[in-house]
Scaffold this motif. Structure first.
Motif, mmCIF file in Angstrom:
data_model
loop_
_atom_site.group_PDB
_atom_site.id
_atom_site.type_symbol
_atom_site.label_atom_id
_atom_site.label_comp_id
_atom_site.label_asym_id
_atom_site.label_seq_id
_atom_site.Cartn_x
_atom_site.Cartn_y
_atom_site.Cartn_z
ATOM 1 N N TYR A 108 60.578 87.061 90.074
ATOM 2 C CA TYR A 108 60.285 85.933 90.966
ATOM 3 C C TYR A 108 61.352 85.813 92.056
ATOM 4 C CZ TYR A 108 59.738 81.116 92.541
ATOM 5 O OH TYR A 108 59.593 79.990 93.315
ATOM 6 N N THR A 109 62.609 85.957 91.675
ATOM 7 C CA THR A 109 63.701 85.890 92.651
ATOM 8 C C THR A 109 63.571 86.999 93.688
ATOM 9 O OG1 THR A 109 65.202 84.899 91.033
ATOM 10 C CG2 THR A 109 66.200 85.996 92.925
ATOM 11 N N LEU A 110 63.268 88.214 93.228
ATOM 12 C CA LEU A 110 63.105 89.332 94.157
ATOM 13 C C LEU A 110 61.932 89.103 95.099
ATOM 14 C CD1 LEU A 110 63.790 92.189 95.133
ATOM 15 C CD2 LEU A 110 62.349 93.070 93.280
ATOM 16 N N GLY A 111 60.796 88.673 94.548
ATOM 17 C CA GLY A 111 59.621 88.429 95.385
ATOM 18 C C GLY A 111 59.848 87.320 96.387
ATOM 19 N N LEU A 112 60.548 86.255 95.957
ATOM 20 C CA LEU A 112 60.821 85.148 96.859
ATOM 21 C C LEU A 112 61.761 85.571 97.983
ATOM 22 C CD1 LEU A 112 60.178 82.166 97.276
ATOM 23 C CD2 LEU A 112 62.187 81.601 95.887
ATOM 24 N N GLY A 113 62.756 86.386 97.645
ATOM 25 C CA GLY A 113 63.660 86.879 98.678
ATOM 26 C C GLY A 113 62.934 87.713 99.720
ATOM 27 N N VAL A 114 62.041 88.599 99.259
ATOM 28 C CA VAL A 114 61.247 89.401 100.192
ATOM 29 C C VAL A 114 60.355 88.506 101.038
ATOM 30 C CG1 VAL A 114 59.415 91.134 100.341
ATOM 31 C CG2 VAL A 114 61.313 91.458 98.734
ATOM 32 N N ALA A 115 59.755 87.476 100.427
ATOM 33 C CA ALA A 115 58.865 86.568 101.169
ATOM 34 C C ALA A 115 59.613 85.829 102.266
ATOM 35 C CB ALA A 115 58.223 85.571 100.204
ATOM 36 N N TYR A 116 60.834 85.398 101.986
ATOM 37 C CA TYR A 116 61.629 84.723 103.022
ATOM 38 C C TYR A 116 61.870 85.634 104.222
ATOM 39 C CZ TYR A 116 62.899 80.403 100.563
ATOM 40 O OH TYR A 116 62.870 79.175 99.978
ATOM 41 N N ALA A 155 67.475 79.852 108.662
ATOM 42 C CA ALA A 155 67.677 79.398 107.283
ATOM 43 C C ALA A 155 66.880 80.246 106.299
ATOM 44 C CB ALA A 155 67.285 77.928 107.160
ATOM 45 N N SER A 156 65.693 80.689 106.692
ATOM 46 C CA SER A 156 64.899 81.542 105.802
ATOM 47 C C SER A 156 65.576 82.891 105.600
ATOM 48 C CB SER A 156 63.491 81.738 106.378
ATOM 49 O OG SER A 156 62.757 80.528 106.350
ATOM 50 N N TYR A 157 66.190 83.419 106.656
ATOM 51 C CA TYR A 157 66.953 84.660 106.494
ATOM 52 C C TYR A 157 68.130 84.448 105.540
ATOM 53 C CZ TYR A 157 64.588 87.362 110.155
ATOM 54 O OH TYR A 157 63.676 88.067 110.890
ATOM 55 N N VAL A 158 68.742 83.284 105.599
ATOM 56 C CA VAL A 158 69.847 82.977 104.682
ATOM 57 C C VAL A 158 69.357 83.008 103.235
ATOM 58 C CG1 VAL A 158 71.368 81.127 103.894
ATOM 59 C CG2 VAL A 158 71.237 81.674 106.326
ATOM 60 N N TRP A 159 68.247 82.306 102.974
ATOM 61 C CA TRP A 159 67.690 82.287 101.622
ATOM 62 C C TRP A 159 67.310 83.695 101.176
ATOM 63 C CZ3 TRP A 159 67.148 78.515 97.912
ATOM 64 C CH2 TRP A 159 67.495 77.219 98.294
ATOM 65 N N GLY A 160 66.637 84.440 102.064
ATOM 66 C CA GLY A 160 66.235 85.786 101.705
ATOM 67 C C GLY A 160 67.422 86.680 101.401
ATOM 68 N N GLY A 161 68.463 86.601 102.223
ATOM 69 C CA GLY A 161 69.642 87.427 102.002
ATOM 70 C C GLY A 161 70.336 87.106 100.683
ATOM 71 N N ILE A 162 70.469 85.819 100.375
ATOM 72 C CA ILE A 162 71.143 85.416 99.133
ATOM 73 C C ILE A 162 70.329 85.843 97.916
ATOM 74 C CG2 ILE A 162 71.786 83.400 97.749
ATOM 75 C CD1 ILE A 162 72.732 82.078 100.330
ATOM 76 N N LEU A 163 69.014 85.641 97.950
ATOM 77 C CA LEU A 163 68.184 86.008 96.803
ATOM 78 C C LEU A 163 68.134 87.521 96.603
ATOM 79 C CD1 LEU A 163 65.225 83.486 97.175
ATOM 80 C CD2 LEU A 163 67.195 83.360 95.647
ATOM 81 N N LEU A 164 68.073 88.274 97.702
ATOM 82 C CA LEU A 164 68.060 89.729 97.574
ATOM 83 C C LEU A 164 69.410 90.244 97.073
ATOM 84 C CD1 LEU A 164 66.061 90.771 100.771
ATOM 85 C CD2 LEU A 164 65.262 90.714 98.395
ATOM 86 N N ALA A 165 70.499 89.616 97.500
ATOM 87 C CA ALA A 165 71.815 90.002 96.991
ATOM 88 C C ALA A 165 71.921 89.712 95.495
ATOM 89 C CB ALA A 165 72.906 89.253 97.761
ATOM 90 N N LYS A 166 71.362 88.575 95.076
ATOM 91 C CA LYS A 166 71.345 88.233 93.650
ATOM 92 C C LYS A 166 70.555 89.277 92.863
ATOM 93 C CE LYS A 166 70.020 84.409 90.602
ATOM 94 N NZ LYS A 166 69.499 83.021 90.566
ATOM 95 N N SER A 167 69.421 89.717 93.405
ATOM 96 C CA SER A 167 68.617 90.740 92.733
ATOM 97 C C SER A 167 69.362 92.067 92.662
ATOM 98 C CB SER A 167 67.289 90.923 93.472
ATOM 99 O OG SER A 167 66.517 89.737 93.436
ATOM 100 N N ALA A 168 70.089 92.400 93.724
ATOM 101 C CA ALA A 168 70.839 93.656 93.746
ATOM 102 C C ALA A 168 71.941 93.686 92.686
ATOM 103 C CB ALA A 168 71.448 93.871 95.130
ATOM 104 N N ILE A 169 72.398 92.508 92.275
ATOM 105 C CA ILE A 169 73.440 92.435 91.248
ATOM 106 C C ILE A 169 72.829 92.469 89.852
ATOM 107 C CG2 ILE A 169 75.249 90.972 90.269
ATOM 108 C CD1 ILE A 169 75.734 89.908 93.105
ATOM 109 N N THR A 170 71.715 91.763 89.651
ATOM 110 C CA THR A 170 71.172 91.604 88.299
ATOM 111 C C THR A 170 70.328 92.783 87.818
ATOM 112 O OG1 THR A 170 69.332 90.340 89.231
ATOM 113 C CG2 THR A 170 71.218 89.095 88.394
#
Length: 260
Positions: A108-116, A155-170
């Motif tokens: 879900y986090t990965l998909g949401l990051g891509v959607a942003y 702001a959407s790019y901010v959310w997308g970047g943070i969520l994708l970075a979180k996915s890259a770690i987990t």
């Protein structure tokens, strides 16, 4: 000369703050999405039982959702967490792998990051779609408030970047680590990235033009049309009928006709 951008006042800032809490669930929402995962990894670290840990996490999530319903809070926040924990619990128990408790949330986090990111590239930033109704501006920012559209895009790019970075770690830990490492990492990356995204979004939006309250505009237009209709009805009932106009004299000469 270009008109200066409007400076947001305290009312705008209060509206922005309230919108964040309504859209994202506030501090309570962060706790409700983090604590079940904490209970799961804590229980699994102690007893190494997937079933017991999953049932404990799901039971806690259900209790938190029930507490929201009792307080008449927003239903989407009450049930969203339960469904997420339920998917993870069922997936972990069926697969026999404790790491799979976290996989639905990670996807879900990965998909949401891509959607942003994708919606921002398409010119329809997801954050604007989420916060537009909350600010009572709906989609007016797309055509009537370009400065606000730019802010939503940033702001959407901010959310997308943070969520994708979180996915890259987990995800590497999911594939090459164990369930305990993944669980504690997910807990550690639960609230801090969310707070960072909210803070940066706040900084961006408070500097943007204020939202256009299209709901208030619609209500004002409805009220004005209602008053005009009542005024016409009163005028028709009280004023005498106007006499019919006398026929115009026939114009002489070629090409003459009725007035246009």
């Amino acid at each position: 000369m270009n008109a200066p951008e409007p400076v947001p006042d305290e009312g705008d800032e209060a509206a922005t703050r309230a919108a964040f809490f309504e859209a994202f669930g506030g501090v309570r929402g962060m706790v409700e999405t983090t604590v079940p995962g904490l209970i799961f990894v804590l229980s699994y670290t102690i007893n190494r039982s997937i079933n017991v840990s999953a049932v404990l996490a799901l039971s806690l999530s259900a209790v938190l959702a029930l507490a929201r319903l009792v307080r008449r809070d927003t239903a989407k926040h009450a049930f969203g967490g339960v469904f997420g924990v339920a998917f993870g619990a069922v997936f972990a128990m069926m697969s026999g792998d404790a790491k799979n408790f976290y996989l639905p949330g990670m996807l879900y986090t990965l998909g949401l990051g891509v959607a942003y990111v994708v919606t921002s590239l398409a010119g329809v930033p997801l954050l604007g779609l989420v916060l537009g109704p909350v600010f009572r501006e709906n989609l007016s920012w797309r055509t009537r408030n370009p400065g606000r559209k730019v802010a939503y895009t940033k702001a959407s790019y901010v959310w997308g970047g943070i969520l994708l970075a979180k996915s890259a770690i987990t995800f590497p830990i999911y594939f090459w680590g164990d369930a305990t490492q993944l669980g504690w990492l997910r807990v550690a990356l639960g609230i801090p990235p969310f707070l960072l995204a909210v803070y940066l979004t706040w900084i961006i939006l408070v500097k943007a033009p204020p939202p256009i309250d299209v709901i208030a505009e619609w209500e004002e237009r409805e009220e004005r049309e209602k008053r005009e209709k009542e005024a016409r009805a009163q005028g028709t009932g009280s004023a005498p009928a106007a006499p019919a106009p006398a026929p115009a004299p026939e114009a002489a000469g070629p090409g003459a006709g009725p007035p246009v």
